[in-house]
Design a protein around this motif. Structure first.
Motif, PDB file in Angstrom:
ATOM      1  N   SER A  22      13.215  -6.568   9.550  1.00  0.00           N
ATOM      2  CA  SER A  22      12.326  -6.950  10.397  1.00  0.00           C
ATOM      3  C   SER A  22      12.157  -8.507  10.099  1.00  0.00           C
ATOM      4  N   VAL A 295       6.453  -1.859  11.677  1.00  0.00           N
ATOM      5  CA  VAL A 295       6.736  -1.446  10.437  1.00  0.00           C
ATOM      6  C   VAL A 295       5.402  -0.985   9.717  1.00  0.00           C
ATOM      7  N   SER A 321       7.045  -6.631  12.303  1.00  0.00           N
ATOM      8  CA  SER A 321       8.166  -6.400  12.900  1.00  0.00           C
ATOM      9  C   SER A 321       8.978  -7.533  13.461  1.00  0.00           C
TER      10      SER A 321
END
Length: 345
Positions: A22, A295, A321
């Motif tokens: 990420s 995430v 993310s």
């Protein structure tokens, strides 16, 4: 309510190892015609370094580096360098970040004259266990019970390391105020403020005295429903004719987890310990797919701004993310904030 435009995602993860999981929570600073965007890059295993891209204008990526510009070197950052912020004070750039060693997350600093070569100064926040901190802080009055709720006070050692009070979100003001350096930092649930003459002032004795009078240093505390759980420093303060504009994050708990929103307040120009005004609602909150799902779901984490004429661009981590951007009229935002001025006692 103030009108905010969601500009969309600026950068996403790539197949490069250092940012394959990420990218998020960027620092921004304008240098001549370039907008530097230093971002947290995460590879598999939650190992963070700091990547860099340069923007041409507020939204167009002109260049993106294929390697981190800063990677962990010190033991205190062995698991990662997270969530950078950057300002220029005089002729020096101050880049703050969270140093994470797998157990403790602490505010750290690196400085540079050219944004290429950095000198690391290590941790610049107090280094206490929660019990040590609590014993000192309560000398100036009872401590909000949330400090204990968010701390690891029942754990002394983890993975062979002493468990410390987490102190993150260190953000410098972009100039000296009355000759002093000021910075915000965050021990949950509030935002605290520090004023020093020089970095060398940040000694053990300084922090002992600071924590002995801890309540005097709380500049912002949760107030409204959207920030009721805790708040944290966000973007470096923006100097305006009405005060220091502070874009921070506010968090509230829901049945499906925490929701992180971007919030706005004004602090006094000459004494930023004084709150002038605060929006009673989020400046913007998770609402798009890229903010709601990632995430970590439901996150807008503002960490950098850039001003182009009257338009303030706010760069933020979206769902942990990607890096996204929102924009707002600075004058309209200030006018809206002034509708909610804080009554002086």
């Amino acid at each position: 309510m103030i009108q905010v435009k969601k500009e969309g995602i600026i950068i996403s993860k790539t197949d490069l190892v250092f940012e394959s999981d990420s990218v998020l929570n960027p620092a921004t600073i304008k240098v001549n015609d370039d907008l530097y965007l230093f971002y947290r890059a995460v590879q598999k295993g939650n190992f963070s370094s700091i990547g860099l891209c340069k923007l041409s204008g507020p939204l167009t990526v002109a260049e993106r580096y294929v390697q981190p510009v800063l990677s962990p070197l010190l033991d205190i950052e062995s698991q990662g360098m997270e969530d950078p912020r950057v300002v220029q004070i005089d002729d020096l750039y101050y880049l703050t970040y969270t140093a994470y060693d797998g157990v403790n997350a602490m505010g750290a600093l690196a400085t540079s004259a050219n944004l290429v070569d950095f000198t690391r100064h290590g941790i610049i926040v107090p280094v206490f266990s929660f019990t040590e901190f609590k014993n000192r802080a309560e000398r100036s009055g009872a401590l909000n019970e949330k400090y204990g709720r968010y701390a690891h006070d029942h754990i002394q050692i983890r993975k062979g390391k002493k468990v410390l009070l987490w102190d993150k979100d260190v953000v410098f003001f972009p100039r000296r105020i009355n000759g002093q350096l000021y910075f915000l930092h965050r021990i949950k649930p509030d935002i605290q403020i520090v004023a020093i003459n020089e970095l060398a002032d940040l000694t053990k004795a300084f922090w002992n005295n600071y924590c002995d009078h801890f309540s005097d240093h709380i500049v912002l505390a949760p107030k409204h429903d959207h920030e009721v759980s805790y708040i944290g420093s966000g973007c470096p303060p923006v100097e305006t004719d009405q005060g220091w504009l502070v874009i921070y994050h506010g968090v509230h708990d829901t049945t499906t987890g925490y929701v992180y929103s971007a919030c706005a307040a004004l602090l006094d120009l000459n004494n930023p310990k004084i709150e002038i005004a605060r929006l009673p609602y989020p400046l913007f909150a998770p609402g798009t797919a890229w903010e709601l799902n990632g995430v970590v779901d439901s996150v807008c984490f503002p960490s950098g701004t850039a001003l182009y004429e009257d338009t303030l661009y706010i760069y933020y981590g979206a769902a942990d993310s990607s890096v996204a951007c929102a924009s707002v009229s600075l004058r309209s935002l200030l006018n809206e904030l002034l509708k909610f001025k804080i009554d002086k006692p």
